[in-house]
Write a protein that holds these residues in place. Structure first.
Motif, PDB file in Angstrom:
ATOM      1  N   GLU A   1       2.317  -8.488  -2.790  1.00  0.00           N
ATOM      2  CA  GLU A   1       2.909  -8.931  -4.052  1.00  0.00           C
ATOM      3  C   GLU A   1       1.871  -8.818  -5.164  1.00  0.00           C
ATOM      4  OE1 GLU A   1       4.112 -13.048  -4.049  1.00  0.00           O
ATOM      5  OE2 GLU A   1       2.056 -13.787  -4.076  1.00  0.00           O
ATOM      6  N   GLY A   2       2.309  -9.077  -6.390  1.00  0.00           N
ATOM      7  CA  GLY A   2       1.397  -9.155  -7.522  1.00  0.00           C
ATOM      8  C   GLY A   2       0.605  -7.879  -7.749  1.00  0.00           C
ATOM      9  N   LEU A   3      -0.689  -8.056  -8.041  1.00  0.00           N
ATOM     10  CA  LEU A   3      -1.539  -6.902  -8.343  1.00  0.00           C
ATOM     11  C   LEU A   3      -1.597  -5.920  -7.182  1.00  0.00           C
ATOM     12  CD1 LEU A   3      -4.659  -8.398 -10.175  1.00  0.00           C
ATOM     13  CD2 LEU A   3      -2.519  -7.541 -11.141  1.00  0.00           C
ATOM     14  N   GLY A   4      -1.744  -6.428  -5.971  1.00  0.00           N
ATOM     15  CA  GLY A   4      -1.867  -5.544  -4.818  1.00  0.00           C
ATOM     16  C   GLY A   4      -0.654  -4.657  -4.641  1.00  0.00           C
ATOM     17  N   LEU A   5       0.531  -5.223  -4.780  1.00  0.00           N
ATOM     18  CA  LEU A   5       1.763  -4.451  -4.636  1.00  0.00           C
ATOM     19  C   LEU A   5       1.879  -3.402  -5.734  1.00  0.00           C
ATOM     20  CD1 LEU A   5       4.461  -3.910  -3.263  1.00  0.00           C
ATOM     21  CD2 LEU A   5       5.443  -5.789  -4.602  1.00  0.00           C
ATOM     22  N   ALA A   6       1.553  -3.782  -6.964  1.00  0.00           N
ATOM     23  CA  ALA A   6       1.626  -2.827  -8.071  1.00  0.00           C
ATOM     24  C   ALA A   6       0.625  -1.694  -7.882  1.00  0.00           C
ATOM     25  CB  ALA A   6       1.384  -3.548  -9.398  1.00  0.00           C
ATOM     26  N   ILE A   7      -0.583  -2.031  -7.446  1.00  0.00           N
ATOM     27  CA  ILE A   7      -1.600  -1.004  -7.201  1.00  0.00           C
ATOM     28  C   ILE A   7      -1.150  -0.077  -6.083  1.00  0.00           C
ATOM     29  CG2 ILE A   7      -3.937  -0.634  -6.311  1.00  0.00           C
ATOM     30  CD1 ILE A   7      -4.735  -3.225  -7.840  1.00  0.00           C
ATOM     31  N   ALA A   8      -0.607  -0.646  -5.012  1.00  0.00           N
ATOM     32  CA  ALA A   8      -0.112   0.182  -3.912  1.00  0.00           C
ATOM     33  C   ALA A   8       0.955   1.153  -4.404  1.00  0.00           C
ATOM     34  CB  ALA A   8       0.447  -0.709  -2.799  1.00  0.00           C
ATOM     35  N   GLY A   9       1.854   0.676  -5.258  1.00  0.00           N
ATOM     36  CA  GLY A   9       2.892   1.542  -5.800  1.00  0.00           C
ATOM     37  C   GLY A   9       2.326   2.687  -6.618  1.00  0.00           C
ATOM     38  N   ALA A  10       1.312   2.385  -7.435  1.00  0.00           N
ATOM     39  CA  ALA A  10       0.703   3.427  -8.263  1.00  0.00           C
ATOM     40  C   ALA A  10       0.007   4.471  -7.400  1.00  0.00           C
ATOM     41  CB  ALA A  10      -0.278   2.807  -9.249  1.00  0.00           C
ATOM     42  N   LEU A  11      -0.680   4.034  -6.352  1.00  0.00           N
ATOM     43  CA  LEU A  11      -1.357   4.978  -5.464  1.00  0.00           C
ATOM     44  C   LEU A  11      -0.346   5.820  -4.693  1.00  0.00           C
ATOM     45  CD1 LEU A  11      -4.207   2.672  -4.118  1.00  0.00           C
ATOM     46  CD2 LEU A  11      -4.376   4.429  -5.889  1.00  0.00           C
ATOM     47  N   ALA A  12       0.763   5.191  -4.314  1.00  0.00           N
ATOM     48  CA  ALA A  12       1.816   5.932  -3.620  1.00  0.00           C
ATOM     49  C   ALA A  12       2.415   7.007  -4.515  1.00  0.00           C
ATOM     50  CB  ALA A  12       2.899   4.973  -3.136  1.00  0.00           C
ATOM     51  N   ARG A  13       2.621   6.667  -5.779  1.00  0.00           N
ATOM     52  CA  ARG A  13       3.173   7.662  -6.704  1.00  0.00           C
ATOM     53  C   ARG A  13       2.236   8.842  -6.892  1.00  0.00           C
ATOM     54  NH1 ARG A  13       5.112   2.909  -9.001  1.00  0.00           N
ATOM     55  NH2 ARG A  13       3.341   2.679 -10.418  1.00  0.00           N
TER      56      ARG A  13
END
Length: 258
Positions: A18-30
């Motif tokens: 969740e939070g920062l970690g989830l958003a960062i994971a999404g950006a790296l996945a993209r």
């Protein structure tokens, strides 16, 4: 449902549910990375994996409490069963206890020191062969509290751990650069995450909330709190910036320039 793809590029993100970690994971996945998410809560991990997997990303989850002494070794063993290369390690997990010097306890200091400093160091050590194999990078999530104090919020012990993480980032960048591994950090300002909402905003009265919003407009040149996506964008940059190492990137709306 889109087909899953295996890119051969792996990103390990602690606190990735969740939070920062989830958003960062999404950006790296993209940007094309498959993911290994580490977090304590199995339910949140499963939800995050489903959300990220909708985009065709391969998502592996590792339920782990990083406060446990053997957690870095166990996480590394799990990662090793999946891949022999780690392109990006995001050390996102951390904790904060704000207290005056007189009220700061040894247990609070030890907890913060372990999660905010020792765990990033130990996990980086455990994953070093995989990082070297990928000529990858480490991204440490720090905080503006290493550089800027806020009147009325006592932060000596917490600020010390964030300053230590910044110094560790610089030292590791110097040490690991010759092995092809880059090491950088992000120092966010206040970010409106679920944790921020729960622990800080939710208990406020309407009057306190109004004062809070006015303080944000006064303190931040850009006039607002950060979003998780603001930090994720910076992480994606650092993950791909092949001639950037030893940087403590302030992503704080200008907070630390005032």
């Amino acid at each position: 449902m889109p087909e899953h793809r295996t890119t051969g590029r792996f990103a390990v993100v602690t606190g990735g549910s969740e939070g920062l970690g989830l958003a960062i994971a999404g950006a790296l996945a993209r940007d094309g990375a498959d993911l290994i998410l580490v977090a304590r809560n199995r339910g949140k991990l499963e939800t995050a994996a489903k959300e990220l997997g909708r985009h065709g990303t391969v998502v592996h989850t590792v339920p782990a409490d990083l406060s446990a002494p053997d957690a870095p070794a166990r996480i590394a063993a799990h990662v090793g069963n999946l891949t022999d290369r780690v392109d990006t390690l995001v050390n996102n997990v951390g904790t904060a206890h704000f207290a005056s010097l007189a009220d700061t306890t040894v247990d609070e200091m030890n907890t913060m020191w372990h999660l905010n400093v020792q765990v990033p160091l130990l996990l980086s050590r455990q994953l070093l062969p995989a990082l070297v194999n990928a000529r990858g990078s480490i991204i440490n999530i720090s905080s503006y509290w290493a550089r800027k104090m806020v009147a009325g919020r006592h932060s000596a012990a917490y600020s010390a751990t964030r300053g230590a993480l910044n110094s560790m980032t610089l030292a590791l960048a110097s040490e690991l650069g010759p092995q092809g591994v880059r090491v950088n950090a992000i120092a966010p300002g206040a970010v409106r995450t679920p944790q921020y909402e729960r622990s800080y905003l939710a208990p406020m009265t309407a009057e306190e909330r109004t004062a809070h919003d006015e303080q944000i407009e006064h303190s931040y040149p850009l006039g607002r709190l950060g979003t998780a996506q603001d930090i994720a964008t910076a992480a994606a940059y650092l993950a791909s910036a092949q001639w950037t190492t030893g940087t403590i990137l302030a992503v704080d709306g200008g907070l630390t320039i005032r």
